[in-house]
Design a protein around this motif. Structure first.
Motif, PDB file in Angstrom:
ATOM      1  N   PRO A  62       0.826  -1.196   0.000  1.00 41.44           N
ATOM      2  CA  PRO A  62       0.000   0.000   0.000  1.00 41.44           C
ATOM      3  C   PRO A  62       0.864   1.251   0.000  1.00 41.44           C
ATOM      4  N   SER A  63       0.331   2.262  -0.605  1.00 38.44           N
ATOM      5  CA  SER A  63       1.049   3.547  -0.649  1.00 38.44           C
ATOM      6  C   SER A  63       0.746   4.351   0.602  1.00 38.44           C
ATOM      7  N   GLN A  64       1.788   4.889   1.207  1.00 40.43           N
ATOM      8  CA  GLN A  64       1.587   5.696   2.403  1.00 40.43           C
ATOM      9  C   GLN A  64       1.015   7.070   2.064  1.00 40.43           C
ATOM     10  N   ASN A  65       0.970   7.375   0.782  1.00 40.73           N
ATOM     11  CA  ASN A  65       0.404   8.664   0.395  1.00 40.73           C
ATOM     12  C   ASN A  65      -1.118   8.646   0.443  1.00 40.73           C
ATOM     13  N   ASP A  66      -1.693   7.421   0.452  1.00 39.53           N
ATOM     14  CA  ASP A  66      -3.150   7.311   0.508  1.00 39.53           C
ATOM     15  C   ASP A  66      -3.578   7.470   1.958  1.00 39.53           C
ATOM     16  N   ALA A  67      -4.003   8.653   2.331  1.00 41.93           N
ATOM     17  CA  ALA A  67      -4.412   8.909   3.711  1.00 41.93           C
ATOM     18  C   ALA A  67      -5.699   8.172   4.017  1.00 41.93           C
ATOM     19  N   ILE A 106      -0.275  -6.687  17.560  1.00 43.62           N
ATOM     20  CA  ILE A 106       0.478  -5.447  17.758  1.00 43.62           C
ATOM     21  C   ILE A 106       1.091  -5.010  16.434  1.00 43.62           C
ATOM     22  N   SER A 107       1.662  -5.978  15.639  1.00 43.63           N
ATOM     23  CA  SER A 107       2.236  -5.623  14.353  1.00 43.63           C
ATOM     24  C   SER A 107       1.157  -5.120  13.416  1.00 43.63           C
ATOM     25  N   LEU A 108       0.018  -5.801  13.363  1.00 40.76           N
ATOM     26  CA  LEU A 108      -1.060  -5.367  12.499  1.00 40.76           C
ATOM     27  C   LEU A 108      -1.582  -3.997  12.930  1.00 40.76           C
ATOM     28  N   ARG A 109      -1.715  -3.810  14.228  1.00 42.70           N
ATOM     29  CA  ARG A 109      -2.203  -2.523  14.733  1.00 42.70           C
ATOM     30  C   ARG A 109      -1.227  -1.401  14.382  1.00 42.70           C
ATOM     31  N   ASP A 110       0.080  -1.688  14.530  1.00 41.97           N
ATOM     32  CA  ASP A 110       1.065  -0.669  14.188  1.00 41.97           C
ATOM     33  C   ASP A 110       1.006  -0.331  12.706  1.00 41.97           C
ATOM     34  N   MET A 111       0.834  -1.356  11.871  1.00 44.96           N
ATOM     35  CA  MET A 111       0.738  -1.111  10.435  1.00 44.96           C
ATOM     36  C   MET A 111      -0.517  -0.304  10.099  1.00 44.96           C
ATOM     37  N   LEU A 112      -1.613  -0.598  10.794  1.00 44.07           N
ATOM     38  CA  LEU A 112      -2.843   0.172  10.569  1.00 44.07           C
ATOM     39  C   LEU A 112      -2.644   1.633  10.963  1.00 44.07           C
ATOM     40  N   HIS A 113      -1.995   1.853  12.107  1.00 45.03           N
ATOM     41  CA  HIS A 113      -1.695   3.225  12.526  1.00 45.03           C
ATOM     42  C   HIS A 113      -0.801   3.915  11.503  1.00 45.03           C
ATOM     43  N   ARG A 114       0.187   3.162  10.979  1.00 41.84           N
ATOM     44  CA  ARG A 114       1.102   3.743   9.989  1.00 41.84           C
ATOM     45  C   ARG A 114       0.342   4.253   8.772  1.00 41.84           C
ATOM     46  N   ASP A 115      -0.695   3.520   8.398  1.00 45.56           N
ATOM     47  CA  ASP A 115      -1.471   3.899   7.223  1.00 45.56           C
ATOM     48  C   ASP A 115      -2.620   4.848   7.558  1.00 45.56           C
ATOM     49  N   GLY A 116      -2.711   5.311   8.788  1.00 47.22           N
ATOM     50  CA  GLY A 116      -3.671   6.343   9.132  1.00 47.22           C
ATOM     51  C   GLY A 116      -5.022   5.857   9.599  1.00 47.22           C
ATOM     52  N   ILE A 157      -4.099  -5.572   5.254  1.00 47.02           N
ATOM     53  CA  ILE A 157      -4.443  -4.167   4.998  1.00 47.02           C
ATOM     54  C   ILE A 157      -4.957  -3.996   3.576  1.00 47.02           C
ATOM     55  N   ALA A 158      -4.338  -4.729   2.607  1.00 48.97           N
ATOM     56  CA  ALA A 158      -4.804  -4.647   1.229  1.00 48.97           C
ATOM     57  C   ALA A 158      -6.250  -5.123   1.123  1.00 48.97           C
ATOM     58  N   ARG A 184      -9.654  -3.059   0.031  1.00 51.43           N
ATOM     59  CA  ARG A 184     -10.588  -3.537  -1.001  1.00 51.43           C
ATOM     60  C   ARG A 184     -12.015  -3.580  -0.491  1.00 51.43           C
ATOM     61  N   MET A 185     -12.237  -4.032   0.746  1.00 51.12           N
ATOM     62  CA  MET A 185     -13.595  -4.166   1.272  1.00 51.12           C
ATOM     63  C   MET A 185     -14.184  -2.823   1.673  1.00 51.12           C
ATOM     64  N   LEU A 186     -13.336  -1.850   1.972  1.00 53.20           N
ATOM     65  CA  LEU A 186     -13.862  -0.521   2.272  1.00 53.20           C
ATOM     66  C   LEU A 186     -14.437   0.144   1.021  1.00 53.20           C
ATOM     67  N   VAL A 187     -13.967  -0.317  -0.164  1.00 52.79           N
ATOM     68  CA  VAL A 187     -14.500   0.211  -1.419  1.00 52.79           C
ATOM     69  C   VAL A 187     -15.897  -0.332  -1.688  1.00 52.79           C
ATOM     70  N   GLY A 188     -16.085  -1.634  -1.388  1.00 44.46           N
ATOM     71  CA  GLY A 188     -17.383  -2.253  -1.635  1.00 44.46           C
ATOM     72  C   GLY A 188     -17.306  -3.741  -1.374  1.00 44.46           C
ATOM     73  N   PRO A 189     -18.454  -4.432  -1.331  1.00 47.80           N
ATOM     74  CA  PRO A 189     -18.447  -5.871  -1.034  1.00 47.80           C
ATOM     75  C   PRO A 189     -17.784  -6.676  -2.145  1.00 47.80           C
ATOM     76  N   ILE A 190     -17.127  -7.741  -1.778  1.00 43.65           N
ATOM     77  CA  ILE A 190     -16.480  -8.637  -2.745  1.00 43.65           C
ATOM     78  C   ILE A 190     -17.503  -9.666  -3.206  1.00 43.65           C
ATOM     79  N   GLY A 191     -17.629  -9.807  -4.497  1.00 39.54           N
ATOM     80  CA  GLY A 191     -18.540 -10.823  -5.029  1.00 39.54           C
ATOM     81  C   GLY A 191     -19.950 -10.344  -5.176  1.00 39.54           C
ATOM     82  N   ALA A 192     -20.227  -9.053  -4.928  1.00 37.09           N
ATOM     83  CA  ALA A 192     -21.588  -8.547  -5.045  1.00 37.09           C
ATOM     84  C   ALA A 192     -21.963  -8.389  -6.509  1.00 37.09           C
TER      85      ALA A 192
END
Length: 717
Positions: free
Chosen positions: A543-548, A564-574, A704-705, A709-717
């Motif tokens: 993922p690009s860090q420019n995508d806030a 903790i690693s996943l949470r840190d990565m989520l924080h890193r990406d905003g 995170i990827a 993708r799921m924040l854009v819309g449902p998969i398989g809809a």
């Protein structure tokens, strides 16, 4: 004068001769008689009279055939006719009837008395009673017949060895036991030697010689013998010395053979089943060990991988440490693949397979495989051209494990010594025409539709080494679990077993061809398929860090390291993160604040986090900006309890229904460990397009990827 001479020659002289014979043989008990060609008796001695219990007057003048039972009379007439044609002595034996009705046996020596013209005028016979001998012989024949029948019923054969001459009597049943007709084989010691299995001959001859020396009271040994049809039968031979000379030298040994082939093969099968049971128990032990450590190990690997990725995000693109961090991530991927293979072998897991280009996979693996080989061993790859891809349905990580194990096996074989010249491992990939199996031909005959994914070709992957090779008995066991020819501590004996299990799980076959000192070739055959679109969603994993991002994520903790690693990565990406330690506390938090929760992530690694401590949940809650806030209290422990199993899936299914009762369209992602994946996937409704899962171990970037993708819309809809 002539008349007187004739009277004396044919009347007086025979009687005088008979009397002299009578006097000479009376002490021996011989029976003497004279009879005409028509069988009429003209003279009988006293022994003859006593033997038949009659007076001489009762016997002379009548046919002696009256004293012979009807069945033997015709044979006696033929003997007399023979004497008439060729006047010489004839020996014969026939039965007789005694006055008390008993049947006896007599042996006679007959020769004719001739006149001057050479014509037979009388017969002189000397006989003896042989009833006792005949009765003994008849009894012996009956006994032998009964013995033969008994031996045939028990599948036993007799042998009698005359040691000085090497002559051996083999009974009919002895011959039939091996598929031969009676007397079809020479009756000599060499016959037995030539039929015994070469691996058994020295052993049983040593046992026999120990008995002949007197070291053992008898001789008994099981061994294999070659039957007429070429098969090897298990035989139990037993014997004993029955005769020695005055110097103690063995003259004669007798014994018996018993067919124990069925018992020995049943014993071999029992031993095989016991060995299989021991292997199964070992596998269960490995499964227990793998279950106990795999998830903790994967969590550590994932934490290392995520920490490395996070560190790279803070470095410039050309920073010197980037290469080292890339090596760390590559090593983490290899460790994860090994753990997955161990779990697959221990628990017979079936991982998700995709359509892949096998040539591309081999090409991408060459650098890794080359590092496994020692200096001086050349790696040669013969792969198809890029325009001729070889597509198979497979799990890429498992096939990489197959290639690694075969490379390590080749490395060890080459190190142990092999062919002269340059040491080399050659990897060949091609395609060959597929031979239809019996089941496939039967399906075609029944009109079954062909598999639309199937190809007329199959992929053939060969690993050819110049190592020391292996003999046939090693080739027969090379894929057995825990079988190894290496010294203790150098190998677990699982490498090729894992390979065999993975290839079989991919509906393929693996074989080995080798000779001692001439290297080995392992051939893997996999069914090819036509290229199809991959149904698994693929997303950009970097993922690009420019995508806030300022979405709010409800993270249900599974284990300290990876969350903790996943949470840190989520924080890193905003992202804004609300962490909870159980399904129950997560449901309670979601019920209070579902309007502001954009997505839910549930990580499940076995029992990790199922009964987590509430205090830990409050300590790890973090946020960014004006993120989601809320109490961490509530019922800690959740609905998932106990060991990983069917209850896990049921509890997760119930939890998800409760979540959907609060909000039908909130995206939910499950990060599932191998132990809980199968049960949870079955509990997830397939029609729920807002729910998705990804199997762990995986990277935080992949999660995170999927979130993006799921924040854009449902998969398989």
């Amino acid at each position: 004068m002539v008349a007187v001479w004739l009277w004396w020659r044919y009347r007086v002289l025979p009687r005088q001769v008979a009397q002299r014979h009578d006097e000479m043989s009376s002490r021996r008990g011989d029976l003497i008689c004279l009879f005409k060609p028509d069988t009429t008796l003209t003279y009988v001695n006293d022994a003859y009279c006593r033997h038949f219990g009659r007076l001489r007057e009762e016997l002379v003048g009548r046919s002696f055939l009256d004293l012979i039972p009807e069945p033997d009379r015709e044979a006696t007439r033929e003997i007399i006719a023979e004497l008439m044609r060729q006047p010489h002595m004839i020996e014969n034996e026939h039965s007789v009837i005694y006055p008390d009705g008993r049947v006896g046996y007599q042996r006679w020596y007959d020769h004719p008395i001739l006149d001057r013209k050479g014509r037979v005028v009388l017969f002189q016979s000397v006989g003896r009673d042989v009833t006792d001998r005949r009765m003994a012989e008849d009894a012996l024949r009956v006994s032998e017949r009964r013995l033969q029948l008994a031996l045939r019923g028990t599948d036993m054969g007799l042998w009698d060895w005359k040691v000085p001459t090497g002559e051996v009597y083999f009974s009919d049943q002895w011959m039939r036991m091996l598929g031969y007709e009676p007397d079809e084989l020479p009756h000599e010691f060499a016959t037995w030697e030539n039929l015994v299995h070469p691996d058994d001959l020295a052993i049983i001859k040593a046992e026999l010689e120990a008995h002949l020396r007197g070291d053992k009271p008898d001789y008994e040994a099981p061994h294999r013998m070659r039957a007429k049809n070429g098969e090897w039968l298990w035989i139990l031979t037993s014997g004993k010395v029955v005769e020695r000379d005055e110097k103690g030298q063995v003259l004669r040994v007798t014994g018996a053979h018993k067919n124990i082939d069925a018992q020995m093969r049943a014993e071999e099968e029992r031993n095989r089943l016991q060995e299989h049971l021991r292997h199964t128990q070992k596998l269960e032990a490995i499964g227990t060990l793998a279950t106990g450590i795999a998830h903790d190990f994967n969590n550590l690997v994932l934490a290392i991988h995520s920490a490395s990725d996070l560190a790279k995000s803070h470095l410039e693109a050309n920073h010197p440490a980037t290469a080292s961090l890339n090596s760390i991530e590559e090593a983490c991927g290899q460790a994860t693949s090994i753990t997955q293979s161990l779990l697959t072998f221990a628990h017979n897991r079936h991982l998700e397979k995709r359509t892949i280009d096998l040539g591309l996979l081999v090409q991408d693996s060459l650098n890794l495989l080359e590092r496994l080989l020692p200096h001086g061993v050349k790696l040669v790859a013969k792969l198809p051209e890029a325009q001729s891809p070889v597509y198979v349905v497979a799990h890429a990580g498992q096939l990489q494990q197959v290639m690694m194990n075969l490379t390590i096996n080749a490395r060890d074989a080459i190190s142990a010594g092999g062919q002269d010249g340059a040491s080399c491992l050659t990897i060949e990939l091609g395609r060959e025409a597929k031979l239809a199996t019996d089941a496939e031909m039967l399906n075609q005959a029944d009109g079954d539709e062909a598999n639309p994914m199937a190809s007329d070709d199959c992929a053939v992957l060969r690993f050819i080494d110049t190592g020391q090779g292996m003999p046939e008995h090693v080739q027969a066991r090379v894929f057995e679990p825990f079988f190894t020819t290496k010294s203790r501590g150098r190998s677990t004996g699982l490498g090729l077993s894992v390979v065999h299990g993975i290839v079989t799980d991919h509906e393929g076959q693996i074989s080995v061809a080798s000779q001692s000192g001439q290297g080995a070739t392992f051939t893997i055959t996999l069914p090819m398929v036509d290229p199809v679109t991959n149904s698994v969603v693929t997303v950009e994993t970097t993922p690009s860090q420019n995508d806030a991002a300022h979405e709010n994520i409800l993270l249900v903790e599974c284990g300290v390291h990876d969350t903790i690693s996943l949470r840190d990565m989520l924080h890193r990406d905003g992202f804004n993160v609300l962490a909870r330690s159980s399904l129950t506390t997560a449901r309670q938090a979601f019920a209070r604040q579902h309007e502001v929760v954009d997505l839910v992530v549930v990580t499940m690694n076995g029992n990790a986090g199922v009964d987590a401590d509430e205090n830990m949940a409050s300590n790890v809650e973090r946020g960014a900006g004006e993120g989601v806030r809320g109490d961490v209290g509530g019922d800690v422990g959740g609905d998932v309890r106990g060991s990983v199993g069917g209850n896990v899936g049921g509890d997760v299914g119930g939890w998800l229904r409760e979540m959907r009762g609060i909000d039908e369209e909130v995206p939910v992602i499950f990060v599932l460990a191998s132990e809980s994946a199968e049960h949870v996937k079955l509990a997830l409704p397939s029609e729920d397009v807002w729910t998705h899962w990804i199997e762990s171990p995986t990277s935080a970037d992949a999660v995170i990827a999927l979130i993006r993708r799921m924040l854009v819309g449902p998969i398989g809809a």
